[in-house]
Write a protein that holds these residues in place. Structure first.
Motif, mmCIF file in Angstrom:
data_model
loop_
_atom_site.group_PDB
_atom_site.id
_atom_site.type_symbol
_atom_site.label_atom_id
_atom_site.label_comp_id
_atom_site.label_asym_id
_atom_site.label_seq_id
_atom_site.Cartn_x
_atom_site.Cartn_y
_atom_site.Cartn_z
ATOM 1 N N GLY A 626 0.795 -1.233 0.000
ATOM 2 C CA GLY A 626 0.000 0.000 0.000
ATOM 3 C C GLY A 626 0.820 1.272 0.000
ATOM 4 O O GLY A 626 1.965 1.314 -0.472
ATOM 5 N N SER A 627 0.227 2.319 0.571
ATOM 6 C CA SER A 627 0.777 3.672 0.468
ATOM 7 C C SER A 627 2.214 3.804 0.944
ATOM 8 O O SER A 627 2.981 4.590 0.419
ATOM 9 C CB SER A 627 -0.073 4.630 1.311
ATOM 10 N N ASP A 628 2.567 3.059 1.975
ATOM 11 C CA ASP A 628 3.886 3.267 2.574
ATOM 12 C C ASP A 628 4.854 2.138 2.262
ATOM 13 O O ASP A 628 5.758 1.829 3.051
ATOM 14 C CB ASP A 628 3.715 3.526 4.074
ATOM 15 N N ALA A 629 4.675 1.576 1.069
ATOM 16 C CA ALA A 629 5.525 0.466 0.630
ATOM 17 C C ALA A 629 6.994 0.853 0.617
ATOM 18 O O ALA A 629 7.860 0.073 1.031
ATOM 19 C CB ALA A 629 5.104 0.036 -0.764
ATOM 20 N N GLY A 630 7.303 2.045 0.128
ATOM 21 C CA GLY A 630 8.694 2.439 -0.074
ATOM 22 C C GLY A 630 9.482 2.406 1.216
ATOM 23 O O GLY A 630 10.515 1.729 1.323
ATOM 24 N N VAL A 631 8.974 3.112 2.209
ATOM 25 C CA VAL A 631 9.711 3.186 3.470
ATOM 26 C C VAL A 631 9.789 1.810 4.130
ATOM 27 O O VAL A 631 10.824 1.445 4.711
ATOM 28 C CB VAL A 631 9.098 4.281 4.390
ATOM 29 N N ALA A 632 8.728 1.024 4.015
ATOM 30 C CA ALA A 632 8.726 -0.305 4.639
ATOM 31 C C ALA A 632 9.808 -1.182 4.014
ATOM 32 O O ALA A 632 10.616 -1.801 4.717
ATOM 33 C CB ALA A 632 7.344 -0.948 4.497
ATOM 34 N N VAL A 633 9.837 -1.229 2.689
ATOM 35 C CA VAL A 633 10.788 -2.120 2.007
ATOM 36 C C VAL A 633 12.220 -1.623 2.207
ATOM 37 O O VAL A 633 13.123 -2.393 2.556
ATOM 38 C CB VAL A 633 10.437 -2.226 0.500
ATOM 39 N N VAL A 634 12.432 -0.334 2.028
ATOM 40 C CA VAL A 634 13.816 0.163 2.059
ATOM 41 C C VAL A 634 14.379 0.132 3.486
ATOM 42 O O VAL A 634 15.531 -0.236 3.698
ATOM 43 C CB VAL A 634 13.894 1.549 1.387
ATOM 44 N N ASP A 635 13.571 0.473 4.479
ATOM 45 C CA ASP A 635 14.053 0.352 5.871
ATOM 46 C C ASP A 635 14.413 -1.096 6.187
ATOM 47 O O ASP A 635 15.347 -1.364 6.938
ATOM 48 C CB ASP A 635 12.972 0.825 6.862
ATOM 49 N N THR A 636 13.683 -2.026 5.620
ATOM 50 C CA THR A 636 13.980 -3.449 5.859
ATOM 51 C C THR A 636 15.264 -3.857 5.127
ATOM 52 O O THR A 636 16.107 -4.564 5.684
ATOM 53 C CB THR A 636 12.779 -4.319 5.427
ATOM 54 N N LEU A 637 15.406 -3.396 3.896
ATOM 55 C CA LEU A 637 16.615 -3.756 3.138
ATOM 56 C C LEU A 637 17.879 -3.313 3.874
ATOM 57 O O LEU A 637 18.887 -4.016 3.888
ATOM 58 C CB LEU A 637 16.594 -3.076 1.760
ATOM 59 N N PHE A 638 17.807 -2.124 4.503
ATOM 60 C CA PHE A 638 19.013 -1.577 5.129
ATOM 61 C C PHE A 638 19.075 -1.833 6.641
ATOM 62 O O PHE A 638 19.955 -1.317 7.316
ATOM 63 C CB PHE A 638 19.117 -0.076 4.827
ATOM 64 N N GLY A 639 18.128 -2.603 7.174
ATOM 65 C CA GLY A 639 18.218 -3.007 8.577
ATOM 66 C C GLY A 639 17.688 -1.986 9.573
ATOM 67 O O GLY A 639 17.861 -2.161 10.779
ATOM 68 N N ASP A 640 17.047 -0.918 9.107
ATOM 69 C CA ASP A 640 16.417 0.002 10.062
ATOM 70 C C ASP A 640 15.154 -0.619 10.616
ATOM 71 O O ASP A 640 14.605 -0.167 11.611
ATOM 72 C CB ASP A 640 16.078 1.340 9.389
ATOM 73 N N TYR A 641 14.648 -1.609 9.928
ATOM 74 C CA TYR A 641 13.553 -2.407 10.468
ATOM 75 C C TYR A 641 13.953 -3.872 10.323
ATOM 76 O O TYR A 641 14.438 -4.292 9.268
ATOM 77 C CB TYR A 641 12.230 -2.129 9.740
ATOM 78 N N ASN A 642 13.747 -4.614 11.399
ATOM 79 C CA ASN A 642 14.092 -6.034 11.408
ATOM 80 C C ASN A 642 12.815 -6.830 11.093
ATOM 81 O O ASN A 642 11.855 -6.768 11.855
ATOM 82 C CB ASN A 642 14.622 -6.384 12.804
ATOM 83 N N PRO A 643 12.789 -7.548 9.980
ATOM 84 C CA PRO A 643 11.520 -8.173 9.564
ATOM 85 C C PRO A 643 10.942 -9.145 10.588
ATOM 86 O O PRO A 643 11.694 -9.890 11.234
ATOM 87 C CB PRO A 643 11.878 -8.905 8.274
ATOM 88 N N SER A 644 9.618 -9.123 10.706
ATOM 89 C CA SER A 644 8.963 -9.947 11.735
ATOM 90 C C SER A 644 7.749 -10.690 11.191
ATOM 91 O O SER A 644 7.087 -11.400 11.935
ATOM 92 C CB SER A 644 8.520 -9.047 12.892
ATOM 93 N N GLY A 645 7.434 -10.515 9.908
ATOM 94 C CA GLY A 645 6.217 -11.101 9.347
ATOM 95 C C GLY A 645 6.322 -12.606 9.167
ATOM 96 O O GLY A 645 7.415 -13.154 8.988
ATOM 97 N N LYS A 646 5.168 -13.263 9.229
ATOM 98 C CA LYS A 646 5.107 -14.721 9.021
ATOM 99 C C LYS A 646 4.061 -15.025 7.970
ATOM 100 O O LYS A 646 2.967 -14.440 8.001
ATOM 101 C CB LYS A 646 4.711 -15.411 10.322
#
Ligand code: BGC
Length: 846
Positions: A626-646
């Motif tokens: 959705g709307s905030d795809a960019g920040v979600a994906v890029v923060d995850t790629l660079f480790g600012d967000y640690n993925p938690s989805g199952k």
């Protein structure tokens, strides 16, 4: 036909007086607002109680009653729409206003996330104009109820926040956050002057070939049901909007994955797995939409067992039952259940209403008068009782009263602007939690020391027609996410940030973007386009990729599928389109082993097979965030967000292995039989840290009677054994048990999201819903009550396990004898006549 413009003013006054008498109020203009101004239910109830409804019912002619049972789709009408706007969809009436003055229609809808206009203020002004006209020019004055498909945010308006799709929501396991998103959506719809959201969709997911796969939350019935219940609660929070549990029941398992076909299920499966999510949603939602398909040889729309015996008698549902789009007609055209004759149509209407339908949705095919005239004639000729009609109208009026429509038909027009595009924090967080790290060889992610990065693939690229829709999916500013089936070059957009935007912000000139070809496939059927889009890599693009890849520190390839919906989205493939597979091979060939190659999948279903994954070092399934795809994906790629989805579904290896589900009966992969393989299991999802469990215990090891103790608590210590802080979803499964019938391979009983700093431990408490252990005992017919059988149940969290002993066989959700079992004379009721019929049958046997 009355010309409304010429109505005398004293007629108008008379109608308003009637309205005030019926509603017991003189206020018709003050509005509803979000939060603090929410109208309390009790307050509304005073305005139109049961007696008021009965009085109103007495004033209505049979035409007016059936009119209330009619919902009509209104089209894309544009700026300034109102009562005088031409109504061109059918020949019945000339203007929108006449739908109410001439046909007494009780409800209108804008299906397919397409409003009369994409502008919020125009929208609310138009609906207010129509509502005011209805109140002034009908007698008795009954406000209409307006419905829509705001299914992942209020995605009907330009600049809207498009929350992650339902499949993404299932990934998060974050019930509270999902409810917050729904609360915002409900608030926006209320501020727009709307009253009805046709969601949550609670059809169980089992077949990625189905074009509506992205709409379900999970293949697990408890997870799906709890998500749905929370969303219904959120949608309805203002008190001004009703949610809909849909599509009741069995819509999610269409045969061969083709939309609106016969359900692949059994009575036992229906009653343990398929009903359960709807049952949970019904604890909140005030309306139900019926399954367009058929179950066990009976179309759902004419199943009295489904719509009355189960829905009302068993689940105690008292609200309004709505058909899906033109679905009485579909009994003839789709199911070939009735002949294509006048009598066939008459019988469709009769059987549908007799089965339990309260309102008919007239979409593109069925003109409102087709339904109204037929239903009126059925009553006048004695083929349908007026009492049955009254039952439905009473429910519809009660719903309108409950939503405060009699008291406050209009809404303020200045509230919507502040809400559109809001809840960005919720949307961003939901998007981040909704990503699944599928594969991460040698800790490729998070990216480190990357200055020059090549971004390629068919993913989002501003300035191109409809490409933006890949991150949003269907029901976004249009049904297939495509306004009117056309490409929206300059058309409306949701509020959005893209992967390209975010990489640009982070890397500046270090980003090289070579977007490859993608054209959406609006209204392309399975037979014309299996990929839900047209994908290609031109020679020019290929050479740009070949020259940029070798010098890059990392390459990110966005893969996936185009936006789609319903039957047009049905597909026969799981692998990526050929152009995407080739793209991955080209990039792999042009990069050395040390260059991280990362795939980011934007799709509403499990798309991709090992053949492609083996070329990639890391893969993120981003779904349709959705709307905030960019920040979600890029923060995850660079480790600012640690993925938690199952994963909320099973990802099979190939489309030929579909369908497989994690809670199937054993044997899952039988020895010596065809190896139906799974690529990623239900619940799969990697992290940048390591998670360890210890000290699993239960609040009690032994439950004497599950009916009196339906929930227990598990406790487990979760240790973050790696270097990165992180969030983690702890899941408790039943992994082994024995009973009088087969027990599913695994069953999810509870889950909890926890946040733990690197090196720390947390003890987590997880509520376990013992009704997830219920089975239908007995031999093949599957008629008996659902029960948790006495016995021992192994419960597991990862490798940790413990045993729960259940002392007594008992039912938590289904204590009564199975509904319909004693309907011996097959008249839909279980009463004294059945005893007589049984006696007769037994006598005949002698
Ligand atoms: C869909 C429903 C939807 C309705 C109104 C139908 O085609 O099956 O889910 O709510 O249209 O748009």
């Amino acid at each position: 036909m009355t010309n409304n413009d010429t109505l005398e003013s004293d007629e108008t006054d008379a109608s308003r007086r009637t309205f005030m008498k019926a509603a017991g109020t003189a206020t018709a203009t003050s509005g509803v607002a979000i939060g603090s101004n929410t109208v309390a239910a009790g307050e509304k109830g005073d305005q139109m109680n049961a007696r008021g409804i009965d009085q109103l019912l007495e004033e209505l002619t049979i035409e007016q009653k059936v009119g209330q049972m009619t919902q009509v789709a209104i089209d894309n009408l544009g700026e300034g729409f109102g009562p005088d706007t031409a109504f061109n969809d059918h020949d019945d009436v000339d203007t929108l206003g006449e739908l109410f003055t001439e046909l007494h229609v009780g409800s209108i809808l804008n299906g397919g996330a397409t409003g009369p206009t994409f502008d919020g203020e125009e929208f609310v002004a138009g609906l207010n104009r129509l509502q005011e006209f209805t109140m002034d020019h009908t007698d008795p004055a009954i406000p209409f109820i307006w419905g829509c498909d705001a299914l992942h945010g209020n995605t009907l308006l330009e600049g809207c926040t498009s929350f992650p799709q339902r499949l993404n929501m299932g990934v998060t396991r974050d019930i509270d956050l999902v409810e917050r998103a729904a609360t915002h959506t409900g608030g926006e719809i209320a501020a727009m002057g709307g009253h009805w959201i046709f969601g949550p969709t609670l059809d169980i997911l089992r077949d990625m070939r189905w074009g509506r796969y992205f709409e379900g939350h999970s293949e697990d019935s408890m997870l799906l049901g709890e998500m749905g219940k929370a969303r219904a609660r959120g949608f309805q929070r203002t008190g001004r909007v009703t949610a809909t549990v849909k599509h009741f029941a069995g819509y999610g398992t269409p045969n061969t994955g083709s939309d609106r076909t016969h359900a692949r299920t059994s009575m036992r499966d229906l009653r343990t797995r398929q009903f359960d999510p709807y049952r949970r949603g019904l604890e909140e939602a005030k309306t139900v939409m019926v399954n367009s398909g058929a179950v066990n040889g009976k179309p759902a729309h004419v199943s009295r067992w489904l719509l009355t015996t189960v829905l009302r008698d068993r689940f105690g549902f008292e609200g309004v039952v709505l058909t899906d789009w033109d679905d009485f007609e579909r009994l003839i055209s789709n199911h070939e259940y009735l002949p294509d004759t006048d009598d066939g149509w008459r019988e469709a209407v009769r059987q549908g209403i007799e089965a339990g339908v309260d309102m008919h949705m007239c979409g593109g095919e069925t003109a409102p008068t087709d339904f109204i005239d037929t239903a009126v004639d059925l009553v006048e000729s004695g083929d349908l009782s007026e009492a049955r009609i009254d039952e439905s109208v009473r429910r519809i009026l009660a719903l309108k009263a409950d939503l405060g429509l009699f008291k406050e038909p209009l809404v303020p027009e200045d509230e919507i602007a502040d809400l559109v595009g809001g809840a960005q924090d919720v949307s961003e967080r939901l998007a981040k939690e909704s990503l699944v790290l599928l594969q991460n060889e040698e800790e490729t992610l998070p990216l480190e020391g990357v200055e020059d990065l090549l971004l390629t693939g068919p993913g989002v690229y501003e300035g191109t027609e409809n490409r933006f829709l890949m991150q949003h999916g269907g029901w976004t500013l249009g049904w297939q996410g495509i306004e009117d089936g056309n490409l929206t070059e300059d058309g409306p957009r949701p509020r959005q940030n893209t992967i390209e935007d975010e990489l640009q912000a982070r890397l500046g000139d270090g980003l090289t973007h070579v977007p490859t070809e993608y054209e959406p496939a609006a209204y392309e059927s399975l037979y014309e386009n299996f990929d839900n889009g047209f994908f290609d890599v031109t020679d020019e693009q290929e050479s740009a990729i070949r020259s940029a890849a070798p010098g890059s520190d990392a390459v990110v390839i966005v893969l996936g599928e185009g936006t789609h919906n319903e039957g047009f989205g049905d597909r026969d493939k799981m692998r990526f389109p050929a152009a995407q597979r080739e793209l991955v091979e080209i990039v792999d060939a042009e990069t050395d082993d040390d260059t991280p190659l990362v795939g980011v999948i934007l799709a509403g279903s499990p798309r991709g097979t090992a053949k492609t994954f083996e070329h990639l070092d890391a893969v993120i399934f981003a779904g349709q965030p959705g709307s905030d795809a960019g920040v979600a994906v890029v923060d995850t790629l660079f480790g600012d967000y640690n993925p938690s989805g199952k994963l909320p579904f099973t990802w099979e290896s190939h489309v030929g292995h579909v369908p497989q589900i994690y809670d199937e009966y054993p044997p899952r992969h039988p020895d010596g039989a065809g190896a139906q393989m799974v690529q990623f299991e239900f619940g799969h999802g990697l992290s940048y840290t390591d998670w360890e469990y210890s000290d699993l215990s239960l609040s009690t090891d032994s439950v004497k009677n599950p009916a009196s103790m339906p929930t227990i608590t598990a406790q487990v210590t979760v240790h973050n054994a790696g270097d990165a802080d992180g969030e983690h979803v702890v899941e408790v499964y039943n992994t082994e048990s024995y009973g009088s019938v087969l027990q599913p391979h695994r069953r999810l009983m509870g889950f909890e999201r926890v946040s733990v700093a690197a090196g720390d431990s947390e003890t987590v408490s997880i509520d376990l819903d013992l009704s997830t252990l219920e089975v239908v005992p007995g031999d093949m017919p599957g008629w008996r009550s659902r029960v948790v059988e006495a016995g021992e149940y192994e419960l597991s969290v990862g490798e940790e396990s413990t045993t729960l002993t259940v002392g007594k066989t008992a039912s938590i959700t289904d204590p009564e004898p199975t509904p319909g079992r004693y309907d011996i004379d097959n008249d839909g009721d279980e009463d004294f006549t059945d005893v007589i019929e049984l006696y007769r049958q037994l006598k005949r046997r002698d």
